[in-house]
Write a protein that holds these residues in place. Sequence first.
Motif, mmCIF file in Angstrom:
data_model
loop_
_atom_site.group_PDB
_atom_site.id
_atom_site.type_symbol
_atom_site.label_atom_id
_atom_site.label_comp_id
_atom_site.label_asym_id
_atom_site.label_seq_id
_atom_site.Cartn_x
_atom_site.Cartn_y
_atom_site.Cartn_z
ATOM 1 N N ALA A 64 0.838 -1.294 -0.014
ATOM 2 C CA ALA A 64 0.120 -0.127 -0.027
ATOM 3 C C ALA A 64 0.776 1.283 -0.048
ATOM 4 N N PRO A 65 0.321 2.320 -0.445
ATOM 5 C CA PRO A 65 1.080 3.814 -0.502
ATOM 6 C C PRO A 65 1.661 4.051 0.904
ATOM 7 N N GLY A 66 3.044 3.932 1.062
ATOM 8 C CA GLY A 66 3.670 4.525 2.188
ATOM 9 C C GLY A 66 3.697 5.906 2.185
ATOM 10 N N LYS A 67 4.942 6.394 3.174
ATOM 11 C CA LYS A 67 4.988 7.686 3.321
ATOM 12 C C LYS A 67 5.797 8.397 2.306
ATOM 13 N N ARG A 68 5.052 9.552 2.025
ATOM 14 C CA ARG A 68 5.699 10.535 1.043
ATOM 15 C C ARG A 68 6.823 11.348 1.456
ATOM 16 N N PHE A 69 6.762 11.681 2.732
ATOM 17 C CA PHE A 69 7.714 12.580 3.578
ATOM 18 C C PHE A 69 7.741 12.227 4.956
ATOM 19 N N SER A 70 8.767 12.674 5.678
ATOM 20 C CA SER A 70 8.798 12.368 7.007
ATOM 21 C C SER A 70 7.838 13.042 7.710
ATOM 22 N N GLY A 71 6.837 12.096 8.498
ATOM 23 C CA GLY A 71 5.829 12.761 9.187
ATOM 24 C C GLY A 71 4.646 12.368 8.658
ATOM 25 N N ASP A 72 4.588 12.062 7.359
ATOM 26 C CA ASP A 72 3.399 11.477 6.518
ATOM 27 C C ASP A 72 2.721 10.293 7.286
ATOM 28 N N ILE A 73 1.451 9.902 6.800
ATOM 29 C CA ILE A 73 0.926 8.495 7.690
ATOM 30 C C ILE A 73 0.971 7.665 6.356
ATOM 31 N N LYS A 74 1.176 6.295 6.515
ATOM 32 C CA LYS A 74 1.235 5.271 5.656
ATOM 33 C C LYS A 74 -0.330 5.001 5.454
ATOM 34 N N VAL A 75 -0.687 4.523 4.320
ATOM 35 C CA VAL A 75 -2.379 4.108 3.885
ATOM 36 C C VAL A 75 -2.643 2.926 4.915
ATOM 37 N N THR A 76 -1.716 2.157 5.172
ATOM 38 C CA THR A 76 -2.089 0.904 5.932
ATOM 39 C C THR A 76 -2.288 1.474 7.576
ATOM 40 N N ASP A 77 -1.714 2.614 7.760
ATOM 41 C CA ASP A 77 -1.852 3.063 9.415
ATOM 42 C C ASP A 77 -3.131 3.836 9.097
ATOM 43 N N LEU A 78 -3.637 4.406 8.306
ATOM 44 C CA LEU A 78 -4.888 5.220 8.140
ATOM 45 C C LEU A 78 -5.830 4.198 8.394
#
Length: 443
Positions: free
Chosen positions: A39-53
Amino acid sequence: MDCKVCKFGGTSMADGNVILRAAQIVRSEADRRYVVVSAPGKRFSGDIKVTDLLYSLYDAYEQKDEALFEELWQKISLRFLNIEREIGRDLQVQAALDEAKQEILSGAGKDYCVSRGEFIVAHIVAAVLDVPFVDATEFVRFDEHGLLKEETFALASETLKKYERAVVPGFYGLGADGKVKTFSRGGGDISGAIVARGVMAKLYENWTDVSGFYACDPRIVNSPCCMEELSYAELRELSYMGANVLHSESIFPVRSAGIPIRICNTFRPEDRGTYIVTAAKRRLGDGVVTGIAGKKGFTSITIEKSMMNAEIGFVQKVLAVIGKHGISFEHLPSGIDTMSLVIDNEFLRGGILEALVSEIKEAVSPDKIYTHEDIAMIATVGHGMAKNVGTSARLFKALSESGINVNMIDQGSSELNIIVGVESKDYESCIRAVYYEFFPANE
Ligand code: ADP
Ligand code: ASP
Ligand code: MG
């Protein structure tokens, strides 16, 4: 026909432009016929992975917090709609989102919910590459205990041989109850290995955001050595102990078939990467240590009793106490009159640690029992350690010179690793001290 399996991690699926880059990598070699995605992960530090959402979304669903559910659903939808916009084609994303939402709201379950990141992105990648989408539920099977069933490999082979090329979502399969079931976090790496074994690939390429397996975590030591090769056994030790670039269980499907794994960088595809093979020959540094990895968040319970070694059933009684609480241990170092249990803190919340200590006291009447809470475990790994006398002396000297106090030592019987327990605050300095001892040229 020869083929390679390419597994792209979340960092390689993070936005539309990176997905196009991954597609370019696949197209650049005709052998790259099977693709597995996270699944789409972090785009930048501090972003949230789609799986975490998606995990948070499911919590909101269970707690019947409709406002939070809608807020999270908007965030998830936006991630996928942005990907579609960046790719610049109609990829039927809205329809896929609507279907997923409806299923979640009609009780499809947690694993179904958290697997939708890979499901939707795999459809996107399949459309971009113009290659069939094959769902992982067609061949990845779990038993009633949640363990991968052996029949998965034959099913994978049977299913995938019908397709010359395919895109498969990682991270999940079908549970014994006929519903979607996921692996543990990071399990897309296992899915990639299953596909590689199913199609008997000549290589399993694992594409991520680093140019290979480093001798230690690159977030702790600046530009550590990148290994050219390591063995399956070394990979297992290092990834189990915290080098999360590859899931520790991903070697099992490929090892027995002798399929090498290559870790490569989606952002620097020309880099050689690291090869994981049965017997690694190329060595870095002085060849003694291959790598260092670790994890925080453990507690050790140390039990001392004179003549413990002569008391029949002593260890068994201690293990019966933790077994009764449904707890497993990570390490069990022991001496003549002492033994320690190292347990993940996750098991010990809500007064469990205190209960264990008092029950162990009752079960074996120790002379002394004490705990170290919040310790980190650090493994120094390498086949070269068995052949080189004085490795542990070098390691402990390096730690004492850095003022690091060692709470616990466990040396695996395979002589492949030495594991030390230190206070969590010393975690990073411990890794640096060991790294610079065995890889001095990089200081
Ligand atoms: P992906 O989303 O591609 O699956 P992961 O986050 O799972 O990526 O794994 C890649 C990350 O693993 C790297 O960005 C790096 O920070 C981290 N990492 C930790 N230990 C190591 C190591 N020894 N070598 C390489 N990367 C490591
Ligand atoms: N998306 C899943 C996770 O974040 C699986 C994976 O990335 O391999 O854990
Ligand atoms: Mg990963």
